[in-house]
Design a protein around this motif. Structure first.
Motif, PDB file in Angstrom:
ATOM      1  N   UNK A  58      48.422  95.166  38.533  1.00 26.47           N
ATOM      2  CA  UNK A  58      47.086  95.748  38.571  1.00 26.47           C
ATOM      3  C   UNK A  58      46.136  94.776  39.275  1.00 26.47           C
ATOM      4  N   UNK A  59      44.859  95.131  39.299  1.00 29.30           N
ATOM      5  CA  UNK A  59      43.844  94.277  39.908  1.00 29.30           C
ATOM      6  C   UNK A  59      42.710  94.027  38.903  1.00 29.30           C
ATOM      7  N   UNK A  60      42.122  92.848  38.972  1.00 29.03           N
ATOM      8  CA  UNK A  60      40.927  92.558  38.193  1.00 29.03           C
ATOM      9  C   UNK A  60      41.137  92.434  36.703  1.00 29.03           C
ATOM     10  N   UNK A  61      42.372  92.126  36.271  1.00 31.77           N
ATOM     11  CA  UNK A  61      42.624  91.948  34.835  1.00 31.77           C
ATOM     12  C   UNK A  61      41.836  90.751  34.305  1.00 31.77           C
ATOM     13  N   UNK A  62      41.507  90.789  33.031  1.00 33.45           N
ATOM     14  CA  UNK A  62      40.798  89.681  32.396  1.00 33.45           C
ATOM     15  C   UNK A  62      41.486  88.351  32.668  1.00 33.45           C
ATOM     16  N   UNK A  63      42.792  88.349  32.666  1.00 28.22           N
ATOM     17  CA  UNK A  63      43.578  87.138  32.907  1.00 28.22           C
ATOM     18  C   UNK A  63      43.206  86.459  34.227  1.00 28.22           C
ATOM     19  N   UNK A  64      42.816  87.246  35.208  1.00 35.39           N
ATOM     20  CA  UNK A  64      42.480  86.694  36.515  1.00 35.39           C
ATOM     21  C   UNK A  64      41.113  86.007  36.531  1.00 35.39           C
ATOM     22  N   UNK A  65      40.364  86.129  35.446  1.00 35.88           N
ATOM     23  CA  UNK A  65      39.068  85.473  35.330  1.00 35.88           C
ATOM     24  C   UNK A  65      39.041  84.436  34.214  1.00 35.88           C
ATOM     25  N   UNK A  66      39.848  84.654  33.176  1.00 35.59           N
ATOM     26  CA  UNK A  66      39.749  83.799  31.995  1.00 35.59           C
ATOM     27  C   UNK A  66      41.075  83.187  31.576  1.00 35.59           C
ATOM     28  N   UNK A  67      42.141  83.403  32.346  1.00 36.61           N
ATOM     29  CA  UNK A  67      43.392  82.719  32.062  1.00 36.61           C
ATOM     30  C   UNK A  67      43.314  81.256  32.477  1.00 36.61           C
ATOM     31  N   UNK A  68      44.256  80.457  32.011  1.00 38.21           N
ATOM     32  CA  UNK A  68      44.220  79.018  32.284  1.00 38.21           C
ATOM     33  C   UNK A  68      44.218  78.712  33.779  1.00 38.21           C
ATOM     34  N   UNK A  69      45.080  79.352  34.534  1.00 41.55           N
ATOM     35  CA  UNK A  69      45.144  79.089  35.971  1.00 41.55           C
ATOM     36  C   UNK A  69      43.829  79.445  36.649  1.00 41.55           C
ATOM     37  N   UNK A  70      43.237  80.577  36.235  1.00 41.54           N
ATOM     38  CA  UNK A  70      41.978  80.999  36.828  1.00 41.54           C
ATOM     39  C   UNK A  70      40.860  80.017  36.504  1.00 41.54           C
ATOM     40  N   UNK A  71      40.822  79.518  35.280  1.00 47.57           N
ATOM     41  CA  UNK A  71      39.801  78.552  34.887  1.00 47.57           C
ATOM     42  C   UNK A  71      39.904  77.274  35.723  1.00 47.57           C
ATOM     43  N   UNK A  72      41.125  76.763  35.855  1.00 45.04           N
ATOM     44  CA  UNK A  72      41.316  75.522  36.610  1.00 45.04           C
ATOM     45  C   UNK A  72      40.973  75.715  38.086  1.00 45.04           C
ATOM     46  N   UNK A  73      41.415  76.827  38.629  1.00 41.78           N
ATOM     47  CA  UNK A  73      41.160  77.105  40.050  1.00 41.78           C
ATOM     48  C   UNK A  73      39.661  77.196  40.322  1.00 41.78           C
ATOM     49  N   UNK A  74      38.949  77.896  39.455  1.00 40.78           N
ATOM     50  CA  UNK A  74      37.511  78.066  39.648  1.00 40.78           C
ATOM     51  C   UNK A  74      36.754  76.746  39.513  1.00 40.78           C
ATOM     52  N   UNK A  75      37.324  75.824  38.720  1.00 40.90           N
ATOM     53  CA  UNK A  75      36.667  74.535  38.514  1.00 40.90           C
ATOM     54  C   UNK A  75      37.063  73.498  39.552  1.00 40.90           C
ATOM     55  N   UNK A  76      37.941  73.884  40.489  1.00 40.30           N
ATOM     56  CA  UNK A  76      38.358  72.955  41.522  1.00 40.30           C
ATOM     57  C   UNK A  76      39.438  71.997  41.078  1.00 40.30           C
ATOM     58  N   UNK A  77      40.216  72.401  40.083  1.00 41.57           N
ATOM     59  CA  UNK A  77      41.325  71.592  39.558  1.00 41.57           C
ATOM     60  C   UNK A  77      42.622  72.321  39.881  1.00 41.57           C
ATOM     61  N   UNK A  78      43.696  71.575  40.154  1.00 43.24           N
ATOM     62  CA  UNK A  78      44.998  72.173  40.447  1.00 43.24           C
ATOM     63  C   UNK A  78      45.357  73.174  39.357  1.00 43.24           C
ATOM     64  N   UNK A  79      45.554  74.423  39.752  1.00 40.53           N
ATOM     65  CA  UNK A  79      45.797  75.478  38.759  1.00 40.53           C
ATOM     66  C   UNK A  79      47.121  75.315  38.038  1.00 40.53           C
ATOM     67  N   UNK A  80      48.011  74.472  38.549  1.00 42.93           N
ATOM     68  CA  UNK A  80      49.291  74.223  37.896  1.00 42.93           C
ATOM     69  C   UNK A  80      49.288  72.925  37.096  1.00 42.93           C
ATOM     70  N   UNK A  81      48.107  72.372  36.851  1.00 45.14           N
ATOM     71  CA  UNK A  81      48.014  71.065  36.189  1.00 45.14           C
ATOM     72  C   UNK A  81      48.296  71.123  34.691  1.00 45.14           C
ATOM     73  N   UNK A  82      48.333  72.317  34.109  1.00 45.26           N
ATOM     74  CA  UNK A  82      48.694  72.466  32.701  1.00 45.26           C
ATOM     75  C   UNK A  82      47.738  71.792  31.744  1.00 45.26           C
ATOM     76  N   UNK A  83      48.300  71.205  30.660  1.00 42.38           N
ATOM     77  CA  UNK A  83      47.472  70.585  29.619  1.00 42.38           C
ATOM     78  C   UNK A  83      46.583  69.464  30.158  1.00 42.38           C
ATOM     79  N   UNK A  84      47.110  68.571  31.027  1.00 40.43           N
ATOM     80  CA  UNK A  84      46.209  67.538  31.574  1.00 40.43           C
ATOM     81  C   UNK A  84      45.041  68.146  32.356  1.00 40.43           C
ATOM     82  N   UNK A  85      45.306  69.234  33.067  1.00 40.30           N
ATOM     83  CA  UNK A  85      44.238  69.900  33.803  1.00 40.30           C
ATOM     84  C   UNK A  85      43.182  70.473  32.882  1.00 40.30           C
TER      85      UNK A  85
END
Length: 431
Positions: free
Chosen positions: A288-315
């Motif tokens: 689908x498109x525009x799911x909540x996960x794409x705005x509030x999931x961990x990867x989305x949060x890190x990406x939006x903050x300018x942090x490597x989205x695959x950084x996991x817990x350290x990120x």
């Protein structure tokens, strides 16, 4: 308790003709009544923390003689222990204090997520006795490899439990995605589709523990188990109906109504991470498109903050550090995520009218930045008017409640419900 399509054995319908009603259960015989009363007494002691025979009798409505007989059986089978005397201040002999045993029957919970595996062993009182967490990148790995890794961590936890004289009687897998009848129907963030999980995990665990009896294994959605842990251990007080969100790589959800999970017709209720927050939003792994996960999931949060989205817990720790320092990009990323959370949560609150919304997983430490925009959306959009910005209804999860502990506690619940089946370590079949 699994997210399965289960047959319902309801009673006859009013006015229903012969052959149209479900079969009635057989009447309870003496043995069935005793098994029920064993559970009643055991759960009474567990709920009180400590109790006397007289106190238990008063609480459950059985005679003191009946309770004494049941207590002796529970002492012999290792479910209860005695510890000293208690004085009521009234005439008569002091009572012996009863507690649930700290050794013997226990439960094993195993949470497999995208970037970690968490394993927990709890005792009859629900106390977390063993905890192992390993951060692993499970994305794209073959399911058999992921399940084998988890089995290895679980085997180490079981060895530690044995050193404490604990005897786990079953294992509960906590898995992200749609889980039914031991099968992960879909877990987009793991890349799993129609993956059988229970049998491969059980076989891998058995291979690592030669000479020991194989543990029965069940599986459940991780957010459901985290919600149960919150219900049982999270200090919710009088709250019995709530919406739980588990923020990880994806966004999981669970609904608890009147102290029971609301599962839906097929066991898939609560998939709030795939509610559309914006119809023209980013493509989601679910298709689908525009799911909540794409705005509030961990990867989305890190990406939006300018942090490597695959950084996991350290990120995520870095995101929290930057937000606490007032870094604009981090604060803006969390503000946008909070707004989208509030938008989707408002629809859920209008639909289900829960007493509270509990944010767990990565959301818990980020609540100071997520809560203001989410609360504003809830205040504006919830029609009941019961969610003003100052409302404590939007809250962080307890640090002592997670999916692994919920899974382990669910195994223990089964033992508390029918202690006679687990008395001698001979329980067979599913937990």
């Amino acid at each position: 308790m699994n997210g399965n399509d289960r047959d319902s054995h309801a009673g006859a319908r009013p006015g229903g003709g012969a052959g149209r009603s479900a079969p009635l259960e057989r009447k309870a015989d003496r043995e069935t009544v005793r098994r029920h009363n064993l559970s009643l007494v055991l759960r009474a002691v567990r709920d009180e923390g400590e109790a006397t025979r007289a106190g238990v009798a008063a609480r459950v409505g059985l005679t003191r003689a009946a309770v004494s007989s049941l207590v002796e059986q529970l002492l012999e089978s290792g479910f209860l222990s005695e510890s000293g005397k208690t004085f009521s201040g009234q005439a008569g002999r002091p009572g012996t204090v009863l507690k649930v045993a700290r050794t013997g029957v226990a439960g094993l919970g195993v949470e497999i997520n995208v970037d970690y595996v968490s394993v927990c062993v709890v005792d009859l009182a629900g106390t977390d006795r063993v905890r192992l967490v390993e951060h692993l990148d499970n994305r794209g790995a073959p399911p058999a490899q992921v399940l084998g890794r988890a089995a290895g961590i679980a085997a180490r936890a079981l060895a530690s439990a044995e050193e404490q004289e604990l005897r786990p009687v079953g294992a509960q897998l906590a898995l992200p995605g749609l889980v039914s009848r031991g099968c992960v129907r879909q877990a987009p963030n793991l890349g799993w589709t129609h993956v059988e999980a229970e049998s491969p995990f059980a076989e891998a665990l058995a291979a690592l523990r030669p000479g020991r009896a194989a543990l029965p294994v069940r599986s459940e959605n991780e957010a459901n188990l985290a919600a149960l842990a919150e219900l049982w251990f999270g200090g919710l007080g009088e709250v019995r109906s709530f919406l739980y969100l588990s923020g990880e790589i994806g966004v999981g959800g669970a609904l608890v109504v009147g102290g029971e999970l609301l599962r839906g017709a097929h066991g898939f209720a609560g998939e709030i991470g795939h509610v559309v927050a914006s119809a023209d939003g980013p493509q989601c792994r679910c298709g689908s498109r525009g799911c909540l996960e794409q705005y509030a999931g961990q990867s989305a949060l890190l990406r939006a903050a300018g942090i490597d989205e695959n950084a996991g817990a350290p990120g995520m720790a870095e995101l929290e550090r930057r937000a606490a320092a007032g870094e604009d990009r981090a604060v803006t990323a969390l503000g946008q995520a909070g707004l989208m959370l509030g938008r989707v949560l408002s629809d859920a609150v209008n639909l289900f009218d829960p007493q509270a919304v509990v944010l767990g997983g990565v959301y818990r430490p980020l609540l100071p930045w997520l809560s203001p925009p989410a609360s504003e959306e809830l205040s504006t959009r919830v029609v009941s008017g019961l969610w003003p910005p100052s409302s404590p209804r939007l809250r962080a999860s307890s640090p002592t409640a997670d999916a692994a502990r919920g899974g382990a506690a669910l195994v223990v619940q089964d033992a508390l419900t029918d202690p006679a089946s687990y008395a001698n370590g001979t329980k067979s079949g599913e937990v």
